[in-house]
Design a protein around this motif. Structure first.
Motif, PDB file in Angstrom:
ATOM      1  N   TYR A 202       0.835  -1.204   0.000  1.00 46.09           N
ATOM      2  CA  TYR A 202       0.000   0.000   0.000  1.00 46.09           C
ATOM      3  C   TYR A 202       0.866   1.249   0.000  1.00 46.09           C
ATOM      4  N   PRO A 203       0.547   2.248  -0.840  1.00 43.60           N
ATOM      5  CA  PRO A 203       1.367   3.463  -0.899  1.00 43.60           C
ATOM      6  C   PRO A 203       0.773   4.617  -0.105  1.00 43.60           C
ATOM      7  N   ILE A 204       1.636   5.475   0.426  1.00 40.91           N
ATOM      8  CA  ILE A 204       1.257   6.802   0.900  1.00 40.91           C
ATOM      9  C   ILE A 204       2.370   7.759   0.495  1.00 40.91           C
ATOM     10  N   ILE A 205       2.051   9.041   0.423  1.00 42.27           N
ATOM     11  CA  ILE A 205       3.060  10.089   0.323  1.00 42.27           C
ATOM     12  C   ILE A 205       2.945  10.912   1.594  1.00 42.27           C
ATOM     13  N   ASP A 206       4.022  10.966   2.351  1.00 38.67           N
ATOM     14  CA  ASP A 206       3.999  11.611   3.662  1.00 38.67           C
ATOM     15  C   ASP A 206       4.037  13.133   3.516  1.00 38.67           C
ATOM     16  N   LYS A 207       3.903  13.817   4.636  1.00 36.78           N
ATOM     17  CA  LYS A 207       3.790  15.275   4.634  1.00 36.78           C
ATOM     18  C   LYS A 207       5.031  15.974   4.092  1.00 36.78           C
ATOM     19  N   ASP A 208       6.191  15.294   4.101  1.00 38.74           N
ATOM     20  CA  ASP A 208       7.401  15.900   3.546  1.00 38.74           C
ATOM     21  C   ASP A 208       7.639  15.517   2.086  1.00 38.74           C
TER      22      ASP A 208
ATOM     23  N   TYR B  27      -2.999 -10.645  -3.501  1.00 41.11           N
ATOM     24  CA  TYR B  27      -2.154  -9.468  -3.333  1.00 41.11           C
ATOM     25  C   TYR B  27      -1.938  -8.770  -4.662  1.00 41.11           C
ATOM     26  N   HIS B  28      -2.960  -8.059  -5.089  1.00 39.85           N
ATOM     27  CA  HIS B  28      -2.851  -7.259  -6.299  1.00 39.85           C
ATOM     28  C   HIS B  28      -3.268  -5.830  -5.960  1.00 39.85           C
ATOM     29  N   TRP B  29      -2.677  -4.854  -6.691  1.00 42.28           N
ATOM     30  CA  TRP B  29      -2.987  -3.459  -6.423  1.00 42.28           C
ATOM     31  C   TRP B  29      -2.632  -2.632  -7.643  1.00 42.28           C
ATOM     32  N   TYR B  30      -3.087  -1.379  -7.652  1.00 42.81           N
ATOM     33  CA  TYR B  30      -2.910  -0.488  -8.791  1.00 42.81           C
ATOM     34  C   TYR B  30      -1.880   0.602  -8.496  1.00 42.81           C
ATOM     35  N   ALA B  31      -1.326   1.166  -9.573  1.00 42.17           N
ATOM     36  CA  ALA B  31      -0.593   2.426  -9.509  1.00 42.17           C
ATOM     37  C   ALA B  31      -0.753   3.124 -10.851  1.00 42.17           C
ATOM     38  N   ASP B  32      -0.870   4.440 -10.813  1.00 38.37           N
ATOM     39  CA  ASP B  32      -0.906   5.208 -12.043  1.00 38.37           C
ATOM     40  C   ASP B  32       0.414   5.009 -12.784  1.00 38.37           C
ATOM     41  N   SER B  33       0.350   4.790 -14.084  1.00 40.96           N
ATOM     42  CA  SER B  33       1.564   4.498 -14.845  1.00 40.96           C
ATOM     43  C   SER B  33       2.473   5.707 -14.994  1.00 40.96           C
ATOM     44  N   VAL B  34       1.947   6.911 -14.830  1.00 47.28           N
ATOM     45  CA  VAL B  34       2.762   8.104 -14.989  1.00 47.28           C
ATOM     46  C   VAL B  34       3.478   8.467 -13.696  1.00 47.28           C
ATOM     47  N   ASN B  35       2.759   8.486 -12.562  1.00 47.24           N
ATOM     48  CA  ASN B  35       3.451   8.855 -11.310  1.00 47.24           C
ATOM     49  C   ASN B  35       4.079   7.670 -10.594  1.00 47.24           C
ATOM     50  N   ALA B  36       3.604   6.461 -10.842  1.00 49.61           N
ATOM     51  CA  ALA B  36       4.152   5.239 -10.232  1.00 49.61           C
ATOM     52  C   ALA B  36       4.213   5.321  -8.714  1.00 49.61           C
ATOM     53  N   SER B  37       3.312   6.110  -8.111  1.00 51.31           N
ATOM     54  CA  SER B  37       3.359   6.283  -6.656  1.00 51.31           C
ATOM     55  C   SER B  37       2.000   6.226  -5.987  1.00 51.31           C
ATOM     56  N   SER B  38       0.922   6.194  -6.756  1.00 54.46           N
ATOM     57  CA  SER B  38      -0.409   6.184  -6.163  1.00 54.46           C
ATOM     58  C   SER B  38      -1.359   5.417  -7.056  1.00 54.46           C
TER      59      SER B  38
ATOM     60  N   LEU C  60      -9.008  19.918  -7.800  1.00 56.20           N
ATOM     61  CA  LEU C  60      -7.954  19.716  -8.779  1.00 56.20           C
ATOM     62  C   LEU C  60      -6.807  18.997  -8.092  1.00 56.20           C
ATOM     63  N   VAL C  61      -6.520  17.777  -8.535  1.00 54.22           N
ATOM     64  CA  VAL C  61      -5.525  16.921  -7.908  1.00 54.22           C
ATOM     65  C   VAL C  61      -4.271  16.902  -8.763  1.00 54.22           C
ATOM     66  N   ASN C  62      -3.144  17.281  -8.175  1.00 49.03           N
ATOM     67  CA  ASN C  62      -1.893  17.236  -8.911  1.00 49.03           C
ATOM     68  C   ASN C  62      -1.459  15.787  -9.091  1.00 49.03           C
ATOM     69  N   ARG C  63      -1.099  15.426 -10.303  1.00 49.53           N
ATOM     70  CA  ARG C  63      -0.801  14.022 -10.601  1.00 49.53           C
ATOM     71  C   ARG C  63       0.483  13.548  -9.927  1.00 49.53           C
ATOM     72  N   TYR C  64       1.420  14.442  -9.705  1.00 51.63           N
ATOM     73  CA  TYR C  64       2.689  14.041  -9.092  1.00 51.63           C
ATOM     74  C   TYR C  64       2.566  13.871  -7.592  1.00 51.63           C
ATOM     75  N   SER C  65       1.908  14.801  -6.926  1.00 47.24           N
ATOM     76  CA  SER C  65       1.871  14.780  -5.462  1.00 47.24           C
ATOM     77  C   SER C  65       0.632  14.122  -4.891  1.00 47.24           C
ATOM     78  N   GLY C  66      -0.454  14.080  -5.663  1.00 42.99           N
ATOM     79  CA  GLY C  66      -1.727  13.610  -5.127  1.00 42.99           C
ATOM     80  C   GLY C  66      -2.412  14.636  -4.254  1.00 42.99           C
ATOM     81  N   LEU C  67      -1.832  15.821  -4.119  1.00 40.35           N
ATOM     82  CA  LEU C  67      -2.413  16.885  -3.320  1.00 40.35           C
ATOM     83  C   LEU C  67      -3.352  17.727  -4.174  1.00 40.35           C
ATOM     84  N   VAL C  68      -4.220  18.499  -3.516  1.00 36.11           N
ATOM     85  CA  VAL C  68      -5.214  19.290  -4.226  1.00 36.11           C
ATOM     86  C   VAL C  68      -4.872  20.770  -4.139  1.00 36.11           C
ATOM     87  N   LEU C  69      -5.306  21.501  -5.129  1.00 33.48           N
ATOM     88  CA  LEU C  69      -5.098  22.944  -5.170  1.00 33.48           C
ATOM     89  C   LEU C  69      -6.015  23.610  -4.154  1.00 33.48           C
TER      90      LEU C  69
END
Length: 733
Positions: free
Chosen positions: A57-63, A394-405, A546-555
């Motif tokens: 399972y992926p997360i992107i932390d606050k840093d 044990y299968h899961w997805y990730a976006d092919s462009v960011n490879a992180s979420s 609006l979700v940024n594709r790299y960070s997964g964060l919103v504007l």
């Protein structure tokens, strides 16, 4: 969990398939309710390192750091029981985080990530568990795996769901009970506290409870969860399994069913916030509530769940096989072990499930879609064709462009598999879904818009600078007008109408994904940091995130001078914790509207009327007709392979190319596009090797390269030996 205890008995009829060029193609399918047609293309296997006993399972932390988390809790006295973490930029470069993996609680050294025995046995489920009578292969009363994490935007705490396997061999059989708890870490994964129950069985989980289970089967409870965090609705959704187990004397069947529960994200996974889906409503509590077996919607079952009258009942006589024969037990759910993501290209939620595999055979993995998670109406759109999977959880997805979420993905996404995979090893494959009815653009591409928050602020570029800020939406200048251009895969680029520069964050550095990063504008380079997803909010009409594709964060925009514009985690409440990490952030800051304010400046086609050459030309269909701007003319040559080329007359920084082939509704072409600064040394910038049918809209490719010359090498036409380009276009500076 132990792999050896897992067996499925079911059957799946695969769609007819063909294999072309190393890519598997499922036959086209039609969704009856909408009439949309879909085709699924599966790429070749690529290896990955994530092999344990849960998905990674992926997360992107606050840093801005990427983490992937896995766990194992095997049964023997000296078997591994650990919660394991990887960190890096994305799945491709993440490595084991030895600090987290070896951390022991200084206040209680026996509680450690490398050995979770104490943690599991002293958790809320652990203290309710009992040991199996000796002799037994189960050395502990409870085994627990962290499976699915989320980072609290108020505090930065990590919160996750915990799968438990407890009170083993409750009726002298070989299995156990299951339940789901939640845990929290306040120090970025070093130490954890399992706090309370989330989802538990509607039936007894006491050892040998023959009053609750008087006949030949018992139900082992809720587990093997898959977490999906829904940006649109503000809910956690958890898809989880249960099993009906034969008591000793039967065939040892493990008959699996699938369920779903949800909780508002604002509740932060706490006990009591969860409601189970039962009989068409979110009516039952997570702890001890009843639960419906979810199934695909079809002509035989328009509801998408088993009627409660036909569901499992402990009082029903007979072993599993006998109940199935008598019609008193539903068949195994085709939606077993669902992994869920929002596919921005389709504008739909999608899911893949464990294929039915009798006698440990292999079958195609089915894929499903729905437009509304609140009703759980899943419809099958196809499967992976000749790419066959065995029983696997044990299968899961990730976006092919960011490879992180894997929460929001584009048209092409990674499908990860850990074991029983088609290649025989841990792998992922890129899957592309084509649809006759993809998501409609949320805005008019020929207009410009003011992007405003519900707080009354508008996004603007600072004059003479790359900096962005927010201003009173009633006073916006030309620098507050923005145009939206589709990238063709569900993502968009957002450009300032006055300067032509694209909004984004720096995707070359990990820290630009940190909470509170201010986006800036720059020439469009087709980077992942300059790509955005539209997510329509379901709780307020005509508003978006609006979700940024790299960070997964919103504007987000606020009146706070320290954060006039920022990218920040989605939230559905105002922070009242007093924690400085969440500050005074509110939902209204990131809930956006788009107001048309003008006409979008046309993006210049720098290939238009430029000199062209070709390997050959057929009759009057000369090479220059591919860049004359007329959709009724085209270059043609015969037979393939053939090349066609355009000279842009100077070197450009290209950001986009597009090609339109002759379209008749059935034929498809294969080709690659190359770029060069000198006409001698070529770099391939786009390839089409799939069976996607040519359309009048053509194929569009974001690129980032310096080039003067562009060449198209056409290698195949499914209809005849001729090749054709109706239009070729490029943009850049």
């Amino acid at each position: 969990m132990a792999w050896s205890g897992r067996t499925l008995v079911a059957v799946l009829s695969a769609l007819g398939v063909t294999a072309v060029g190393g890519v598997a193609h499922a036959s086209q399918s039609v969704t009856p309710s909408t009439g949309a047609t879909y085709s699924i293309e599966v790429g070749p296997a690529k290896s990955h390192q994530f092999t344990s006993d849960t998905p990674a399972y992926p997360i992107i932390d606050k840093d801005g750091t990427f983490y992937a988390q896995q766990a194992a809790a095997l049964y023997g006295l000296n078997d591994p029981r650990h919660w394991r973490f990887f960190s890096g930029t994305n799945y491709d470069d993440a490595g084991p985080n030895t600090t987290l993996n070896n951390w022991a609680d200084p206040a209680n050294p026996v509680d450690k990530n490398s050995n979770t025995t104490w943690r599991c046995n002293n958790s809320p489920t652990g203290v309710e568990s009992t040991y199996a009578p000796p002799p037994s292969g189960y050395s502990q009363p409870n085994y627990c795996d962290l499976m699915g994490m989320w980072v609290d935007p108020d505090t930065g705490n990590w919160i996750g769901l915990v799968h438990n396997e407890f009170t083993p061999q409750p009726f002298g059989d070989g299995m156990h009970y299951d339940s789901i708890d939640y845990a929290k870490s306040t120090d970025q994964g070093r130490t954890w506290t399992i706090i309370g129950h989330v989802l538990t069985s509607p039936y007894s989980t006491k050892r040998g409870d023959t009053a609750a289970f008087p006949n030949k089967t018992y139900k082992y409870g809720d587990g093997d969860q898959r977490l999906f965090v829904d940006t649109a609705s503000g809910y956690f959704y958890v898809y989880y399994g249960s099993s009906v187990i034969d008591k000793p004397g039967g065939g040892g069947a493990i008959h699996r069913l699938e369920h779903v529960a949800r909780a508002p994200i604002s509740g932060k996974m706490a006990t009591g916030t969860w409601r189970k889906w039962y009989d068409g409503t979110w009516s039952e509590p997570g702890v001890g509530g009843r639960e419906s077996n979810i199934v695909p919607v079809d002509a035989d079952n328009p509801n998408g769940y088993t009627d409660p009258a036909d569901d499992y009942k402990p009082m029903n006589p007979g072993y599993v096989s006998e109940q199935l024969a008598a019609g008193t037990l539903p068949a195994q759910s085709p939606l077993l072990y669902m992994s869920v993501a929002y596919n921005a290209h389709l504008g739909l939620y999608m899911a893949s499930a464990n294929p039915f595999n009798p006698n440990d055979s292999k079958h195609a993995e089915p894929l499903y879609v729905t437009d509304d998670l609140s009703t759980q109406q899943w419809r099958k759109i196809g499967d992976t064709g000749s790419t066959l999977y065995g029983d696997y959880w044990y299968h899961w997805y990730a976006d092919s462009v960011n490879a992180s979420s894997g929460n929001i993905v584009g048209q092409t996404f990674r499908n990860y598999c850990e074991y029983n995979c088609p290649s025989g090893a841990a792998e992922y494959r890129n899957i592309t879904i084509e649809s006759s009815d993809p998501a409609a653009p949320p805005v008019d591409p020929f207009k410009t818009y003011r992007i405003s928050s519900r707080g009354g602020l508008a996004l603007t570029q600072v004059s003479g600078s790359s900096v962005t800020t927010s201003v009173d939406a009633r006073k916006g200048s030309d620098l507050a007008a923005w145009a939206f251009t589709s990238n063709g895969d569900g993502s968009y680029r957002i450009t300032n109408a006055a300067t032509g520069q694209a909004l984004g964050i720096d995707s070359n550095i990990r820290t630009s994904r940190a909470w509170g990063t201010t986006p800036y504008v720059a020439p469009y380079r087709a980077t992942v940091g300059q790509q955005w997803f539209f997510i329509k909010n379901t709780n307020t009409s005509n508003t978006y995130r609006l979700v940024n594709r790299y960070s997964g964060l919103v504007l987000a925009m606020s009146a706070d001078s320290r954060r006039r514009v920022e990218t920040t985690p989605p939230r559905y409440w105002s922070n009242t914790t007093g924690n400085s990490i969440g500050g005074h952030r509110k939902e209204s800051e990131q809930t956006l509207t788009f107001t048309a304010v003008g006409t979008s400046p046309a993006e210049e086609d720098i290939a238009l009327f430029k000199p062209t050459t070709a390997q050959s030309e057929q009759d009057a269909n000369t090479a220059d007709l591919a860049v004359d701007g007329d959709p009724d003319t085209y270059w043609a040559a015969d037979p393939y392979p053939q090349w066609w080329q355009v000279d842009l007359l100077r070197v450009y920084s290209l950001n986009h190319v597009s090609i339109t082939n002759y379209a008749d509704g059935s034929r498809y072409y294969k080709y690659n596009i190359q770029a060069s600064t000198d006409g001698t040394n070529w770099t391939t910038i786009a390839t089409k090797d799939t069976t996607t049918v040519a359309t009048a809209a053509g194929d569009s490719y974001p690129v980032d390269i310096q080039a003067r010359y562009l060449r198209v090498n056409l290698t195949y036409n499914s209809d005849n030996t001729g090749v054709h380009i109706t239009n070729f276009a490029a943009s850049g500076t």
